[in-house]
Enzyme design. Structure first.
Site, PDB file in Angstrom:
ATOM      1  N   GLU A 174      60.412  15.265 -12.175  1.00 42.13           N
ATOM      2  CA  GLU A 174      60.179  15.659 -10.784  1.00 42.13           C
ATOM      3  C   GLU A 174      59.832  14.483  -9.880  1.00 42.13           C
ATOM      4  O   GLU A 174      59.880  14.599  -8.659  1.00 42.13           O
ATOM      5  CB  GLU A 174      59.091  16.735 -10.698  1.00 42.13           C
ATOM      6  CG  GLU A 174      57.704  16.299 -11.152  1.00 42.13           C
ATOM      7  CD  GLU A 174      57.468  16.443 -12.639  1.00 42.13           C
ATOM      8  OE1 GLU A 174      56.300  16.341 -13.041  1.00 42.13           O
ATOM      9  OE2 GLU A 174      58.440  16.649 -13.397  1.00 42.13           O
TER      10      GLU A 174
ATOM     11  N   HIS B  28      66.264  11.459 -20.604  1.00 45.23           N
ATOM     12  CA  HIS B  28      66.605  12.863 -20.404  1.00 45.23           C
ATOM     13  C   HIS B  28      67.595  12.906 -19.253  1.00 45.23           C
ATOM     14  O   HIS B  28      67.484  12.133 -18.298  1.00 45.23           O
ATOM     15  CB  HIS B  28      65.345  13.665 -20.079  1.00 45.23           C
ATOM     16  CG  HIS B  28      65.556  15.126 -19.831  1.00 45.23           C
ATOM     17  ND1 HIS B  28      66.466  15.888 -20.536  1.00 45.23           N
ATOM     18  CD2 HIS B  28      64.975  15.990 -18.947  1.00 45.23           C
ATOM     19  CE1 HIS B  28      66.424  17.145 -20.110  1.00 45.23           C
ATOM     20  NE2 HIS B  28      65.536  17.224 -19.142  1.00 45.23           N
TER      21      HIS B  28
ATOM     22  N   SER C 244      55.232  32.511 -50.079  1.00 46.71           N
ATOM     23  CA  SER C 244      55.236  33.586 -51.078  1.00 46.71           C
ATOM     24  C   SER C 244      56.427  34.510 -50.865  1.00 46.71           C
ATOM     25  O   SER C 244      56.971  34.605 -49.752  1.00 46.71           O
ATOM     26  CB  SER C 244      53.941  34.398 -50.977  1.00 46.71           C
ATOM     27  OG  SER C 244      53.930  35.147 -49.769  1.00 46.71           O
TER      28      SER C 244
ATOM     29  N   ASP D  84      68.577  20.907 -24.051  1.00 48.77           N
ATOM     30  CA  ASP D  84      67.154  20.572 -24.089  1.00 48.77           C
ATOM     31  C   ASP D  84      66.334  21.581 -23.294  1.00 48.77           C
ATOM     32  O   ASP D  84      65.318  22.093 -23.782  1.00 48.77           O
ATOM     33  CB  ASP D  84      66.943  19.161 -23.533  1.00 48.77           C
ATOM     34  CG  ASP D  84      65.504  18.693 -23.672  1.00 48.77           C
ATOM     35  OD1 ASP D  84      65.084  18.397 -24.806  1.00 48.77           O
ATOM     36  OD2 ASP D  84      64.790  18.622 -22.650  1.00 48.77           O
TER      37      ASP D  84
ATOM     38  N   GLY E 155      56.301  10.721 -27.325  1.00 46.56           N
ATOM     39  CA  GLY E 155      56.085   9.282 -27.345  1.00 46.56           C
ATOM     40  C   GLY E 155      55.160   8.806 -28.448  1.00 46.56           C
ATOM     41  O   GLY E 155      55.413   7.762 -29.074  1.00 46.56           O
TER      42      GLY E 155
ATOM     43  N   GLY F  15      53.596   6.215 -19.575  1.00 51.28           N
ATOM     44  CA  GLY F  15      52.988   7.407 -20.152  1.00 51.28           C
ATOM     45  C   GLY F  15      53.407   7.571 -21.597  1.00 51.28           C
ATOM     46  O   GLY F  15      53.577   6.592 -22.326  1.00 51.28           O
ATOM     47  N   SER F  16      53.633   8.813 -22.017  1.00 52.12           N
ATOM     48  CA  SER F  16      53.946   9.110 -23.415  1.00 52.12           C
ATOM     49  C   SER F  16      55.156   8.318 -23.907  1.00 52.12           C
ATOM     50  O   SER F  16      55.076   7.557 -24.864  1.00 52.12           O
ATOM     51  CB  SER F  16      54.200  10.609 -23.584  1.00 52.12           C
ATOM     52  OG  SER F  16      54.619  10.907 -24.903  1.00 52.12           O
ATOM     53  N   GLN F  17      56.303   8.477 -23.251  1.00 53.89           N
ATOM     54  CA  GLN F  17      57.493   7.758 -23.670  1.00 53.89           C
ATOM     55  C   GLN F  17      57.451   6.294 -23.244  1.00 53.89           C
ATOM     56  O   GLN F  17      57.863   5.400 -23.982  1.00 53.89           O
ATOM     57  CB  GLN F  17      58.752   8.426 -23.095  1.00 53.89           C
ATOM     58  CG  GLN F  17      59.111   9.752 -23.737  1.00 53.89           C
ATOM     59  CD  GLN F  17      59.604   9.616 -25.172  1.00 53.89           C
ATOM     60  OE1 GLN F  17      60.084   8.578 -25.591  1.00 53.89           O
ATOM     61  NE2 GLN F  17      59.473  10.704 -25.927  1.00 53.89           N
TER      62      GLN F  17
END
Length: 351
Positions: free
Chosen positions: A91, A115, A259, A198, A141, A34-36
């Site tokens: 999970e 993690h 500003s 985290d 990722g 997946g992402s990672q």
């Protein structure tokens, strides 16, 4: 800290501290694409490492195969590997470990995580004769992959949970160098500290806090009669611009770039919206739930019981005007650039 100066206490590592030869002759099994997972696998391969994938049959298997990887079942990959990197959702990790990884680890192998959740809350307890380490990029990722391709890297955290071989730290540093983290900097921590901070950051600031704050701002403007498109731009779109400035130069640098009117409003109205004492009291309660396992217990139970609450909240968010208005605006703006595969994947996730 003295006179406004802070001396760095955390141990940092860089490319000169990392030796990729510690991965020579080793097979790295990345579990998950997946992402990672895709970022780690591609970056490691581009760094000259031998990478295989451990997956279930399906889209990820097909994608990894199309990307030129050897793909096996999780059990097969774990058995072939010297280093097993678990890059599946928190999970799912414990069940996958119990069913397919645990019995295929051999003395001297390493099991790694991005993690610390499953180690911190003892959902996974590796045997005593294997190395256990964490290599945690502090970015999603697609950023890990994109910065690597650009010749840069994402800062990473390293933690050595169990050093069975005496070389665990060297192997972990080599791994992080392989995914590009040494180009940016590697900070040493522990899996307990990484997990607790985290989860706290995600829940109180980065996801839970920021999303709720943006939603409240969006709803307040809309309820006062302002166009939802204006509300989206002012309370959501510009959030990235502000965070980019903070990432580059801190809050003081951000204030220099905005500003004086906006900076004055920060000082007089920020504490009205988020009263420090009350907000910190609420945050301490969240942190206590993380530290004593209350949150982890609820999340584990949620997954065992069909994710009823989780799915209902996700469905409700998808229907919220800030999401539907935002999608319509993004679809009609020229800032969209899906030129890279990672950006395209991120855009597809928002459809």
């Amino acid at each position: 800290m003295a006179n406004g100066c802070y001396e760095m206490n955390a141990k940092m590592y860089y490319a000169s501290d990392c030796d990729l030869s510690y991965l020579d002759g080793k097979t790295i099994a990345v579990i998950g694409y997946g992402s990672q997972g895709h970022a780690h696998a591609l970056n490691l391969r581009d760094s000259g490492c031998h990478v295989i994938l451990g997956l279930r049959k399906g889209k990820s298997w097909d994608k990894a195969t199309a990307d030129g990887f050897e793909v096996f079942t999780v059990a097969e990959a774990a058995k072939k590997a010297d280093i097993v990197m678990m890059l599946v959702n928190d999970e799912r990790a414990a069940q996958i470990y119990a069913e397919s990884v645990k019995d295929n680890l051999e003395p001297g192998n390493a099991i790694a995580f991005a993690h610390g959740f499953n180690i911190r809350y003892k959902q996974i307890v590796p045997p005593a004769d294997v190395d256990v380490f964490m290599a945690a990029p502090k970015g999603p990722g697609h950023t890990v992959r994109g910065t690597y391709v650009e010749g840069k890297g994402v800062p990473c955290l390293i933690a050595v949970e169990q050093d069975a071989t005496g070389n665990c730290r060297n192997i972990a540093l080599a791994y992080i160098a392989g995914i590009g983290g040494a180009r940016a900097g590697i900070m040493e921590t522990t899996m307990d500290i990484e997990t607790e901070t985290d989860l706290f950051g995600e829940q109180t600031v980065l996801c839970g806090g920021v999303v709720d704050l943006m939603q409240c701002g969006f709803e307040t403007l809309c309820e006062a009669g302002y166009a939802p498109e204006n509300a989206y731009f002012e309370c959501m779109h510009e959030m990235k611009l502000i965070i980019d400035l903070i990432n580059r130069a801190g809050v003081a640098g951000m204030n220099y770039s905005i500003s004086d009117t906006a900076e004055y409003g920060e000082y007089v109205s920020g504490p009205r919206v988020l009263p420090h004492d009350q907000v910190k009291a609420n945050m301490r309660a969240v942190l206590a739930d993380i530290q004593d396992g209350t949150f982890a217990g609820k999340w584990i139970a949620e997954n065992k019981n069909g994710r009823t609450f989780f799915n209902s909240k996700r469905a409700a968010l998808a229907k919220h005007p800030m999401e539907t208005v935002g999608k319509a605006l993004r679809d009609n703006m020229l800032w969209k650039d899906a030129s890279s595969s990672s950006d395209a994947a991120l855009d597809a996730a928002s459809k």
